[in-house]
Design a protein around this motif. Sequence first.
Motif, PDB file in Angstrom:
ATOM      1  N   ASP A  65       0.804  -1.224   0.000  1.00 51.53           N
ATOM      2  CA  ASP A  65       0.000   0.000   0.000  1.00 51.53           C
ATOM      3  C   ASP A  65       0.838   1.276   0.000  1.00 51.53           C
ATOM      4  O   ASP A  65       0.610   2.163  -0.833  1.00 51.53           O
ATOM      5  CB  ASP A  65      -0.985  -0.006   1.168  1.00 51.53           C
ATOM      6  CG  ASP A  65      -1.913  -1.207   1.133  1.00 51.53           C
ATOM      7  OD1 ASP A  65      -2.226  -1.672   0.017  1.00 51.53           O
ATOM      8  OD2 ASP A  65      -2.326  -1.681   2.197  1.00 51.53           O
ATOM      9  N   TYR A 107      -6.079   6.057   1.854  1.00 51.47           N
ATOM     10  CA  TYR A 107      -6.573   4.673   1.789  1.00 51.47           C
ATOM     11  C   TYR A 107      -6.289   3.998   3.123  1.00 51.47           C
ATOM     12  O   TYR A 107      -5.243   4.221   3.733  1.00 51.47           O
ATOM     13  CB  TYR A 107      -5.855   3.919   0.665  1.00 51.47           C
ATOM     14  CG  TYR A 107      -6.075   2.420   0.678  1.00 51.47           C
ATOM     15  CD1 TYR A 107      -7.218   1.849   0.120  1.00 51.47           C
ATOM     16  CD2 TYR A 107      -5.128   1.568   1.263  1.00 51.47           C
ATOM     17  CE1 TYR A 107      -7.412   0.477   0.139  1.00 51.47           C
ATOM     18  CE2 TYR A 107      -5.322   0.197   1.282  1.00 51.47           C
ATOM     19  CZ  TYR A 107      -6.466  -0.341   0.716  1.00 51.47           C
ATOM     20  OH  TYR A 107      -6.654  -1.704   0.750  1.00 51.47           O
ATOM     21  N   LEU A 116      -7.425   0.152   5.577  1.00 50.89           N
ATOM     22  CA  LEU A 116      -7.955  -1.208   5.453  1.00 50.89           C
ATOM     23  C   LEU A 116      -7.996  -1.882   6.807  1.00 50.89           C
ATOM     24  O   LEU A 116      -7.521  -1.341   7.812  1.00 50.89           O
ATOM     25  CB  LEU A 116      -7.119  -2.040   4.483  1.00 50.89           C
ATOM     26  CG  LEU A 116      -5.761  -2.596   4.976  1.00 50.89           C
ATOM     27  CD1 LEU A 116      -5.240  -3.614   3.961  1.00 50.89           C
ATOM     28  CD2 LEU A 116      -4.739  -1.525   5.224  1.00 50.89           C
ATOM     29  N   CYS A 153     -10.742   5.885   0.376  1.00 53.98           N
ATOM     30  CA  CYS A 153     -10.882   4.539  -0.172  1.00 53.98           C
ATOM     31  C   CYS A 153     -10.422   3.541   0.884  1.00 53.98           C
ATOM     32  O   CYS A 153      -9.442   3.787   1.603  1.00 53.98           O
ATOM     33  CB  CYS A 153     -10.073   4.371  -1.447  1.00 53.98           C
ATOM     34  SG  CYS A 153     -10.757   5.269  -2.864  1.00 53.98           S
ATOM     35  N   SER A 170     -10.516  -0.949   2.044  1.00 52.74           N
ATOM     36  CA  SER A 170     -10.865  -2.334   1.751  1.00 52.74           C
ATOM     37  C   SER A 170     -11.495  -2.954   2.983  1.00 52.74           C
ATOM     38  O   SER A 170     -11.019  -2.744   4.100  1.00 52.74           O
ATOM     39  CB  SER A 170      -9.614  -3.129   1.347  1.00 52.74           C
ATOM     40  OG  SER A 170      -9.083  -2.638   0.139  1.00 52.74           O
ATOM     41  N   GLU A 229     -15.413   1.648  -1.180  1.00 51.04           N
ATOM     42  CA  GLU A 229     -14.840   0.305  -1.070  1.00 51.04           C
ATOM     43  C   GLU A 229     -13.939   0.021  -2.268  1.00 51.04           C
ATOM     44  O   GLU A 229     -14.200   0.451  -3.402  1.00 51.04           O
ATOM     45  CB  GLU A 229     -15.958  -0.728  -1.007  1.00 51.04           C
ATOM     46  CG  GLU A 229     -15.501  -2.165  -0.834  1.00 51.04           C
ATOM     47  CD  GLU A 229     -14.903  -2.434   0.539  1.00 51.04           C
ATOM     48  OE1 GLU A 229     -13.787  -2.990   0.585  1.00 51.04           O
ATOM     49  OE2 GLU A 229     -15.542  -2.109   1.553  1.00 51.04           O
ATOM     50  N   ALA A 230     -12.848  -0.738  -2.009  1.00 56.26           N
ATOM     51  CA  ALA A 230     -11.918  -1.133  -3.072  1.00 56.26           C
ATOM     52  C   ALA A 230     -11.417  -2.542  -2.793  1.00 56.26           C
ATOM     53  O   ALA A 230     -11.334  -2.968  -1.644  1.00 56.26           O
ATOM     54  CB  ALA A 230     -10.745  -0.159  -3.160  1.00 56.26           C
ATOM     55  N   PHE A 231     -11.066  -3.261  -3.863  1.00 49.40           N
ATOM     56  CA  PHE A 231     -10.570  -4.630  -3.740  1.00 49.40           C
ATOM     57  C   PHE A 231      -9.301  -4.773  -4.572  1.00 49.40           C
ATOM     58  O   PHE A 231      -9.239  -4.337  -5.726  1.00 49.40           O
ATOM     59  CB  PHE A 231     -11.606  -5.634  -4.235  1.00 49.40           C
ATOM     60  CG  PHE A 231     -11.125  -7.067  -4.238  1.00 49.40           C
ATOM     61  CD1 PHE A 231     -11.309  -7.878  -3.129  1.00 49.40           C
ATOM     62  CD2 PHE A 231     -10.480  -7.599  -5.347  1.00 49.40           C
ATOM     63  CE1 PHE A 231     -10.853  -9.199  -3.122  1.00 49.40           C
ATOM     64  CE2 PHE A 231     -10.028  -8.913  -5.357  1.00 49.40           C
ATOM     65  CZ  PHE A 231     -10.209  -9.710  -4.234  1.00 49.40           C
ATOM     66  N   ARG A 250     -13.202  -1.309  -7.697  1.00 47.80           N
ATOM     67  CA  ARG A 250     -13.500  -0.272  -6.717  1.00 47.80           C
ATOM     68  C   ARG A 250     -14.820   0.408  -7.022  1.00 47.80           C
ATOM     69  O   ARG A 250     -15.255   0.475  -8.180  1.00 47.80           O
ATOM     70  CB  ARG A 250     -12.377   0.754  -6.631  1.00 47.80           C
ATOM     71  CG  ARG A 250     -11.996   1.447  -7.904  1.00 47.80           C
ATOM     72  CD  ARG A 250     -10.809   2.404  -7.658  1.00 47.80           C
ATOM     73  NE  ARG A 250     -10.331   3.031  -8.874  1.00 47.80           N
ATOM     74  CZ  ARG A 250      -9.372   2.546  -9.639  1.00 47.80           C
ATOM     75  NH1 ARG A 250      -8.786   1.406  -9.314  1.00 47.80           N
ATOM     76  NH2 ARG A 250      -8.979   3.184 -10.735  1.00 47.80           N
ATOM     77  N   ILE A 298     -18.102  -4.171  -3.755  1.00 53.67           N
ATOM     78  CA  ILE A 298     -16.711  -3.732  -3.879  1.00 53.67           C
ATOM     79  C   ILE A 298     -16.481  -2.983  -5.179  1.00 53.67           C
ATOM     80  O   ILE A 298     -15.355  -2.557  -5.452  1.00 53.67           O
ATOM     81  CB  ILE A 298     -15.731  -4.914  -3.744  1.00 53.67           C
ATOM     82  CG1 ILE A 298     -16.012  -6.003  -4.789  1.00 53.67           C
ATOM     83  CG2 ILE A 298     -15.795  -5.503  -2.336  1.00 53.67           C
ATOM     84  CD1 ILE A 298     -15.010  -7.152  -4.752  1.00 53.67           C
ATOM     85  N   TYR A 323     -18.569  -8.834  -2.535  1.00 52.15           N
ATOM     86  CA  TYR A 323     -17.708  -9.815  -1.873  1.00 52.15           C
ATOM     87  C   TYR A 323     -18.549 -10.692  -0.960  1.00 52.15           C
ATOM     88  O   TYR A 323     -19.384 -10.207  -0.193  1.00 52.15           O
ATOM     89  CB  TYR A 323     -16.634  -9.094  -1.056  1.00 52.15           C
ATOM     90  CG  TYR A 323     -15.635 -10.028  -0.410  1.00 52.15           C
ATOM     91  CD1 TYR A 323     -14.573 -10.553  -1.132  1.00 52.15           C
ATOM     92  CD2 TYR A 323     -15.757 -10.381   0.930  1.00 52.15           C
ATOM     93  CE1 TYR A 323     -13.651 -11.401  -0.553  1.00 52.15           C
ATOM     94  CE2 TYR A 323     -14.838 -11.231   1.522  1.00 52.15           C
ATOM     95  CZ  TYR A 323     -13.799 -11.738   0.779  1.00 52.15           C
ATOM     96  OH  TYR A 323     -12.901 -12.589   1.357  1.00 52.15           O
TER      97      TYR A 323
END
Length: 516
Positions: A213, A252, A254, A279, A281, A301-303, A313, A328, A398
């Motif tokens: 990241d 970002y 997570l 953003c 996850s 949301e992002a993957f 995303r 996602i 997801y």
Amino acid sequence: MTPPAEVGTLAQLVARAAELWPQRMAWIFDETGERFTFAQVDAETSRIAAALTDRGVGPGDRVAVMLRNQPAFPLIWLGLAKIGALLVPINTNYREFDGAHVLRHSGAKLVVAAPEFTDLLNRISLAEVITPAALSRESDHLGAALSRESAAFTPVPETPVNLQYTSGTTGAPKGCVLPNRYWTTLAISLATDFPAVGADDVILTAQPFHYIDPQWNVALGLAGGATLVVLDRFHPSTFWAKVREHEVTWFYCLGLMPTLLLRQEPSGADRDHKVRAICASAIPLDLHAELEQRWGVPWFEAFGMTETGGDIRVGAADHDETVGTGCIGRPSRDREVMIAGDDGKPLPRGETGQLLIRGIGLMHGYHDDPDATAKAFRNGWFCTGDLARMDDAGRVYYVGRTKDMIRRSGENVSADEVERALLLHPAVRLAAVIAVPDELRGEEIKAYVVCDGERPEPAALAAFCAEKLAYFKVPRFWAFADGLPLTPSERVAKGELRKVADLRAGAWDAKVETWL
């Protein structure tokens, strides 16, 4: 000037940023106050590239780096990229067992490590170890920095630039061979599409640099001209104060981070910031709306995966309709997605199956592991091991995962790796590790242990694990057994272990140091 769509290497990203925004601030390291303009990033990475070349590092060589969040990490990474060599990030929580695996398996020619890690790495004795200060002194003595004209090797988009280790579903961590195009595809997509990070933005990262990241945050800043603020690590109690102090506009996060932020005492300053979008996850479904209400900013949301980069995303058009739904998003411009059945064929919309991904900029494969690479790719599609469904509008939701993987506070932990470390203890004959649902951390780790002779104290086993593995891989719950259920192939039947109504009952809890 090269347009973004034609930029295919990290070296090109650095050169382009230095030409477009030479005096704009590229990096701010919050802990030390160190700052670098884009022109300085270009110059410093060329000096380091020259020093590494002088040490005999060349195209295809691997250099391991074990550093915390300090400028030397991204400078070395980009310096290596300029000469066609590969970065091997080493998790700063690793100890002898997991650290030795990465060094041995990667074949690293050199290790650059902070002084606090040099004793550990010298005990492993698999490669020469130097400090960033020593490398810097060597670059000073060269006199002239590496120039793009004098470089002996010109990287291309498919030149590997990272050997990034990630916990697999079984066995020890596997090394993902990531090419230049992996990083440029991800960065340029985020700079040109949503969230359209550009030269007016200040972005922030709080994760350790040995994860992908912060690395793609570096690439994103170079692609869009944004200033990147690097925190020493994630501190829930001061995170938003840092966001306000540095006038951050996008970040970002997570894992456990959103939940920990919500648990901080509300403040009248919660909405006093310049963030335009966040953003993340795995945003907790039941907390998504609360996160947005408290800080007055949309969370998207992002993957993505270490193997594939940024894949799916949620964009602005889908945000309002999908808050708290588990959506996602849609595939990014460089990705195709399939929801497949067991036969590998696409399933009808609305049905749950395995999430498959393909496109440009994916990993080349797992280093020195052709069998794992062959299993990961199916007719050009990467098999994520995750379950998902797609709605009639083409949005992906997801559902869960098929892997024998434990997700603890945002960290992927391979059950097999923990089991293998436990088997190094002389009293342990058999071990099985499973996940225990946990409200705070998502999942905790439970170890079932079968011993020969006298059973050691669980605290002693936990301490043994802590010497071998990163702290987040050490089980919290411990249970002893005379034997474990086995499959016909002599593997532990973990499905039988998971049938217990309360997986904590009767276990020793390392957090409170007592039997439950």
